[in-house]
Design an enzyme around this catalytic site. Sequence first.
Site, PDB file in Angstrom:
ATOM      1  N   ASP A 157      44.735  37.564  73.161  1.00 51.93           N
ATOM      2  CA  ASP A 157      45.465  36.122  72.388  1.00 51.93           C
ATOM      3  C   ASP A 157      47.276  36.461  72.222  1.00 51.93           C
ATOM      4  O   ASP A 157      48.303  35.420  72.057  1.00 51.93           O
ATOM      5  CB  ASP A 157      45.293  35.433  71.049  1.00 51.93           C
ATOM      6  CG  ASP A 157      43.938  34.803  70.995  1.00 51.93           C
ATOM      7  OD1 ASP A 157      42.969  35.614  71.240  1.00 51.93           O
ATOM      8  OD2 ASP A 157      44.069  33.959  71.428  1.00 51.93           O
ATOM      9  N   CYS A 204      33.265  37.468  72.992  1.00 46.56           N
ATOM     10  CA  CYS A 204      33.907  36.224  72.595  1.00 46.56           C
ATOM     11  C   CYS A 204      33.481  35.846  74.724  1.00 46.56           C
ATOM     12  O   CYS A 204      33.275  36.065  75.583  1.00 46.56           O
ATOM     13  CB  CYS A 204      35.546  36.464  72.637  1.00 46.56           C
ATOM     14  SG  CYS A 204      36.653  34.489  72.190  1.00 46.56           S
TER      15      CYS A 204
HETATM   16  C1  RUB Z   1      39.933  33.029  72.229  1.00 45.67           C
HETATM   17  C2  RUB Z   1      39.574  34.400  72.252  1.00 45.67           C
HETATM   18  C3  RUB Z   1      40.057  35.121  73.528  1.00 45.67           C
HETATM   19  C4  RUB Z   1      41.345  34.585  74.323  1.00 45.67           C
HETATM   20  C5  RUB Z   1      41.364  34.805  75.512  1.00 45.67           C
HETATM   21  O1  RUB Z   1      39.099  32.291  70.810  1.00 45.67           O
HETATM   22  O2  RUB Z   1      39.892  34.817  70.919  1.00 45.67           O
HETATM   23  O3  RUB Z   1      39.449  36.412  74.075  1.00 45.67           O
HETATM   24  O4  RUB Z   1      41.430  33.355  73.836  1.00 45.67           O
HETATM   25  O5  RUB Z   1      41.023  34.254  76.572  1.00 45.67           O
HETATM   26  P1  RUB Z   1      39.174  31.102  70.530  1.00 45.67           P
HETATM   27  P2  RUB Z   1      41.487  33.940  77.582  1.00 45.67           P
HETATM   28  O6  RUB Z   1      37.836  30.470  71.302  1.00 45.67           O
HETATM   29  O7  RUB Z   1      39.491  31.177  69.260  1.00 45.67           O
HETATM   30  O8  RUB Z   1      40.321  30.094  71.885  1.00 45.67           O
HETATM   31  O9  RUB Z   1      41.624  35.308  78.559  1.00 45.67           O
HETATM   32  O10 RUB Z   1      41.269  32.992  78.312  1.00 45.67           O
HETATM   33  O11 RUB Z   1      43.137  33.292  77.446  1.00 45.67           O
END
Ligand code: RUB
Length: 316
Positions: A201, A132
């Site tokens: 998340d 991701c």
């Molecule tokens: C994003 C996702 C990321 C986490 C952590 O999902 O799963 O791994 O949010 O991201 P989506 P960060 O694209 O559905 O929002 O470290 O940038 O907070």
Amino acid sequence: MTSESVKETYALIKGMKIRGAGRIARAAAATLGSLAESSKASSARELYEELKSAGEVLKSARPTAVSLPNSVNFVISVAKRNLEKGADLAGMRDAISDAANLFCRTSENAIKTIGSIGAKRVVDGDNVLTHCNSESAISILSTAHRQGKTFDVIVTETRPLMQGRMTASILSRRGLKVTLIPDSAARLYMHKVDKVVVGADAVASNGAVVNKIGTSQLALIAHESRARFYVAAETYKLSPTTMLGELVEIEERSPLEVVPSSWLKQNKKVKVRNPAFDITPPEYIDIIITERGVYPPQGIVLLMKELYPEPDSITL
Ligand code: RUB
């Protein structure tokens, strides 16, 4: 009445124009801060009520990333304290705006700190896989690269919305050596992976981590291949309500992110599901890297208790 800027941020988060748990949390805090500055409220109490309803709207934009309610609740709790202390309207505006700025600054600093802490775990010759698009995971990899370490990064596409492409572009533009693979190729590649680094998340009190769909499969095959599995999570990803036995809601998104509407029409009897996140059990996680240091997943509850000493007072 919901202000235009709150409606706009809600739509941007819901439509994933602003996405990633850290970014949506900062966007919500910043929106509450500017609401306080521009509000037409005629008293401190009125401003507080306006802020609370704007907070509810923002929190409902996406259900899984706990960073979103945590950021909104942080700003609202500062407003509440000021109201109880008898702040006037101008005082309330300043306090809310300062709290929003503080949240955003703290978030950005946390991501940098996680980068420095996590980079220590990356060594020359490593193959590191990420999934991701996580600012914190990217921070670790970019910091290790800036420190002169030479390692290869494998990025999974992250279907259906392909956030992995964003990660691959960012890292490659920064000079890292990146290979992008389909999610389904992860097991084939895992034998040469030393470490997996993902974001979060939400982190539950038992150390389970909620992150983009596919994360738990990666953890399982990393376990099978004896690759280390690291989660990078700012402390506002810790979910205090899980200390009270609450579960983290998993967002289900439109089937149209998986298949086009023409396909759906031709295959009316096929049910298409699109869960956006999954849960990785603590047994498959080696460490959770926070800005407050590194924790084994089973130990994260201690940090949670320190940050939320009175779980019973948490609003569910
Ligand atoms: C994003 C996702 C990321 C986490 C952590 O999902 O799963 O791994 O949010 O991201 P989506 P960060 O694209 O559905 O929002 O470290 O940038 O907070």
